[in-house]
Design a protein around this motif. Sequence first.
Motif, PDB file in Angstrom:
ATOM      1  N   ASP A 420       0.844  -1.192   0.000  1.00 32.88           N
ATOM      2  CA  ASP A 420       0.000   0.000   0.000  1.00 32.88           C
ATOM      3  C   ASP A 420       0.884   1.250   0.000  1.00 32.88           C
ATOM      4  O   ASP A 420       1.777   1.389   0.831  1.00 32.88           O
ATOM      5  CB  ASP A 420      -0.908   0.009   1.239  1.00 32.88           C
ATOM      6  N   VAL A 421       0.644   2.144  -0.978  1.00 35.35           N
ATOM      7  CA  VAL A 421       1.398   3.389  -1.095  1.00 35.35           C
ATOM      8  C   VAL A 421       0.406   4.540  -1.126  1.00 35.35           C
ATOM      9  O   VAL A 421      -0.284   4.758  -2.123  1.00 35.35           O
ATOM     10  CB  VAL A 421       2.259   3.411  -2.368  1.00 35.35           C
ATOM     11  N   GLN A 422       0.286   5.236   0.012  1.00 35.80           N
ATOM     12  CA  GLN A 422      -0.621   6.379   0.128  1.00 35.80           C
ATOM     13  C   GLN A 422      -2.030   6.032  -0.335  1.00 35.80           C
ATOM     14  O   GLN A 422      -2.660   6.755  -1.116  1.00 35.80           O
ATOM     15  CB  GLN A 422      -0.072   7.567  -0.662  1.00 35.80           C
ATOM     16  N   LEU A 469       8.644   4.919  -1.061  1.00 35.09           N
ATOM     17  CA  LEU A 469       8.317   4.503  -2.419  1.00 35.09           C
ATOM     18  C   LEU A 469       7.508   5.578  -3.133  1.00 35.09           C
ATOM     19  O   LEU A 469       7.671   5.796  -4.341  1.00 35.09           O
ATOM     20  CB  LEU A 469       7.535   3.182  -2.388  1.00 35.09           C
ATOM     21  N   SER A 470       6.672   6.285  -2.394  1.00 33.82           N
ATOM     22  CA  SER A 470       5.872   7.347  -3.013  1.00 33.82           C
ATOM     23  C   SER A 470       6.759   8.439  -3.600  1.00 33.82           C
ATOM     24  O   SER A 470       6.434   9.020  -4.642  1.00 33.82           O
ATOM     25  CB  SER A 470       4.925   7.955  -1.975  1.00 33.82           C
ATOM     26  N   ALA A 471       7.912   8.705  -2.963  1.00 29.20           N
ATOM     27  CA  ALA A 471       8.826   9.733  -3.470  1.00 29.20           C
ATOM     28  C   ALA A 471       9.464   9.298  -4.786  1.00 29.20           C
ATOM     29  O   ALA A 471       9.623  10.100  -5.710  1.00 29.20           O
ATOM     30  CB  ALA A 471       9.892  10.042  -2.426  1.00 29.20           C
ATOM     31  N   LEU A 472       9.848   8.023  -4.882  1.00 25.85           N
ATOM     32  CA  LEU A 472      10.436   7.538  -6.126  1.00 25.85           C
ATOM     33  C   LEU A 472       9.420   7.581  -7.265  1.00 25.85           C
ATOM     34  O   LEU A 472       9.762   7.897  -8.407  1.00 25.85           O
ATOM     35  CB  LEU A 472      10.946   6.104  -5.955  1.00 25.85           C
ATOM     36  N   LEU A 473       8.168   7.252  -6.962  1.00 25.38           N
ATOM     37  CA  LEU A 473       7.162   7.204  -8.015  1.00 25.38           C
ATOM     38  C   LEU A 473       6.744   8.585  -8.489  1.00 25.38           C
ATOM     39  O   LEU A 473       6.480   8.789  -9.673  1.00 25.38           O
ATOM     40  CB  LEU A 473       5.923   6.441  -7.513  1.00 25.38           C
ATOM     41  N   SER A 474       6.680   9.533  -7.571  1.00 29.61           N
ATOM     42  CA  SER A 474       6.181  10.865  -7.927  1.00 29.61           C
ATOM     43  C   SER A 474       7.277  11.874  -8.217  1.00 29.61           C
ATOM     44  O   SER A 474       7.045  12.902  -8.848  1.00 29.61           O
ATOM     45  CB  SER A 474       5.294  11.399  -6.803  1.00 29.61           C
ATOM     46  N   ALA A 500      16.012   0.079   0.761  1.00 31.61           N
ATOM     47  CA  ALA A 500      14.759  -0.267   1.424  1.00 31.61           C
ATOM     48  C   ALA A 500      13.699   0.751   1.027  1.00 31.61           C
ATOM     49  O   ALA A 500      13.894   1.956   1.211  1.00 31.61           O
ATOM     50  CB  ALA A 500      14.945  -0.284   2.939  1.00 31.61           C
ATOM     51  N   LEU A 501      12.603   0.271   0.453  1.00 24.41           N
ATOM     52  CA  LEU A 501      11.505   1.146   0.043  1.00 24.41           C
ATOM     53  C   LEU A 501      10.420   1.120   1.114  1.00 24.41           C
ATOM     54  O   LEU A 501       9.818   0.068   1.382  1.00 24.41           O
ATOM     55  CB  LEU A 501      10.931   0.685  -1.298  1.00 24.41           C
ATOM     56  N   LEU A 506       2.345  -3.749   4.025  1.00 24.61           N
ATOM     57  CA  LEU A 506       2.601  -4.929   3.201  1.00 24.61           C
ATOM     58  C   LEU A 506       1.307  -5.728   3.160  1.00 24.61           C
ATOM     59  O   LEU A 506       0.823  -6.172   4.211  1.00 24.61           O
ATOM     60  CB  LEU A 506       3.735  -5.766   3.811  1.00 24.61           C
ATOM     61  N   CYS A 507       0.737  -5.914   1.979  1.00 26.60           N
ATOM     62  CA  CYS A 507      -0.634  -6.410   1.892  1.00 26.60           C
ATOM     63  C   CYS A 507      -0.763  -7.904   1.605  1.00 26.60           C
ATOM     64  O   CYS A 507      -1.438  -8.618   2.345  1.00 26.60           O
ATOM     65  CB  CYS A 507      -1.400  -5.626   0.813  1.00 26.60           C
ATOM     66  N   ASP A 508      -0.133  -8.384   0.526  1.00 33.33           N
ATOM     67  CA  ASP A 508      -0.437  -9.752   0.095  1.00 33.33           C
ATOM     68  C   ASP A 508       0.626 -10.222  -0.895  1.00 33.33           C
ATOM     69  O   ASP A 508       1.339  -9.406  -1.504  1.00 33.33           O
ATOM     70  CB  ASP A 508      -1.814  -9.784  -0.585  1.00 33.33           C
ATOM     71  N   VAL A 509       0.739 -11.537  -1.056  1.00 34.61           N
ATOM     72  CA  VAL A 509       1.557 -12.143  -2.111  1.00 34.61           C
ATOM     73  C   VAL A 509       0.672 -13.127  -2.858  1.00 34.61           C
ATOM     74  O   VAL A 509       0.131 -14.052  -2.245  1.00 34.61           O
ATOM     75  CB  VAL A 509       2.789 -12.878  -1.547  1.00 34.61           C
TER      76      VAL A 509
END
Length: 697
Positions: A420-422, A469-474, A500-501, A506-509
């Motif tokens: 989950d990211v934001q 991770l949100s910073a890398l994506l945006s 480390a992101l 952490l939701c599911d695999v």
Amino acid sequence: MPDIRRQLLAAFDLEHREHLQAIRQSLATGGEADTREIFRRAHSLKGAARAVDLPAVEAQAHALESLCAELMDGQRTLDADTVATLEGLLDAVEDAATAAYAPPAPKPATAAAAPATDEAVEYVRIDVEAVAGLSRAMQTLSGDVLDHGAIDEDLRRVAADARKLERRWRDARGAAARAREVEQGLKDLSRAINDLSVRRVRAGWALDQGLSDLRGRVEEISQAPAETVFGGFAPMVRDIAREAGVSVDVRVTGLETRADRRVLQALKDPVMHLLRNAVSHGREAPEARAAAGKPERLTVAMTVSAASGRLRIDIADDGPGPDLVRLEAAAVDKGLMSPRPEGAPAPTPEELLAHAFAPGVSTAQGVDRLAGRGMGLSVVAEAVRKLRGELRLTAGRPWGARVALSTPLSAARQSLLFVDVQGRQAALPSLGVRRLLRLDATALEMVEGHPAARIAIDGDDVIVPMVPLSALLSGVAAEVPVHAGAVSAVLLSHGRRHVALAVDALCDVRSAMVEDLDADDLDADLIAGAVQMDDQAPALALDPDALVRRWLRDQRQLAAGGLGFAETADEADETTRTILVVDDSITTRTLEKSILEAQGYRVLLAVDGLDALNLLRSGQAMIDLVVADIEMPRMDGFSLLQAVKADAALASTPVILMTSRADAADVRRGLDLGAEAYITKQKFDQRELLAAIGQLL
């Protein structure tokens, strides 16, 4: 025979065969033969023969090199007599090499021959549809494993209900005469359900292990090297270009890359069209190339690679590059863009190049065998879309064009980690994830103003950058998300570099299909596609390697300092230094590697300057010194040296040039470009090399 001698001869056996095959293939093109490339290979062959002490082979290779030098200097022409002489010299090299490998004559046999100690390898033909059926069966099994996970949840729920019922009955016992018997029965039921749950977990683990083994075996069968589909493209392009009157140098690398046969076959026609398109739009008048300082021949390069579960094919040319004016006019003509008012700013190159794959859009000035009516690229785009892939056209620098094509390595489903990211879910290929982390927020450290965490990796404590991770994506700075005093993160690895992101959860695999995604509002370099979710917006499928490379690009200074870099056992000793050996000759690389490793150095290898530069910039290894040849394909030693010294993060890395070019002008050029030492191979003495390295390190 000593082990090192055996290794060198084995390396030379492979290398000399590769050089001979390449030269013969070049001669087969007739007047299109690249004499400079033949000279380079003859030169490398001579040096490799000298390295393994085969004077007969070296003498024949020297004769071959001398003849090629006459061709390059214009003293001879590549006529039928010269080709015959070259082919005779190639045969002489091969005969000399064969004689060098010839074993001693066998002694007369005195008894029946003993059976071979190694088992014979048995080959079978497998129908493609059978392989596809096996793949589907494996995917069905994957679904069954996931269903067992749901059963686990049901078992846990039933066990909890039984415990609740037991407690309630205990509170009400005495209300009936057989209360004790019922109570004991409930206890037995609860115990049985718990035992069943434990057995189910164990069986699920075994099933998962079996599935993993099956997946690996299926991939061995269903994947093939790109050579099987793209291997004949280089001569085909040369033939097409020759008929069109275009002088072209075609370079294809990475054909050993393996991918799903169905994916490779589906890309056969699209890739061939892209190569034809590179010749069509890359051709230009000889005087125009000369005025731009380009080689006489048009260069078309195709590179095949694989990373993070995706197949990449890059096709580039050094022609004039995309004609943005014509492209804008074509896009306006097809109604894809509105006419631009006079004085209005021109669209960005990215906007215009995005229209190149639309049906009917063409910048060709006419229709011939190479240039069509603008439908080919749209067909390419549709084929890539069906494979859930991506296609991008960019202008080269300072000239030329480049098409980057990316698809999943397999047409099957992928195992994905969902995070989950934001408030939005994203997915990462589970094979690209090193570890899942949940850390106390107070344990984070600050390194030059950036958060980091101390993580045990392969027995050592490594300070790893903690990147939202949100910073890398945006591309927008963000705080590390903290929930209930803890940080959830995904540890990614790129070589020995780790990042480390940080995510919200952490939701599911689970296994899922990754589909194509129009990610105009996001960074397409980081997005591999999308996963359709049952009851919410699609989850972004991300490229783990690209995420690490993005951090390395944005934080070069931090990376140069070793942040996130995990040392191996031998690197942990501060007296052990890492040396990068760059040489296109496998024999020379093997020899130098053995010399340096015998002195306690750790040695990395690169096949040419471009390979070395990518390794240096990737941050995968902390390199203390570079030893480079000069005569190499793609990027020579001088260009590599210049690139290293011009990069602020690499400029302090010492570079030693070791080459057979002993001209004073070459030596002066190398030292002027910043080489710390210049050693010639003709009088090579390993003590000289080791002394130079010892002084620099």
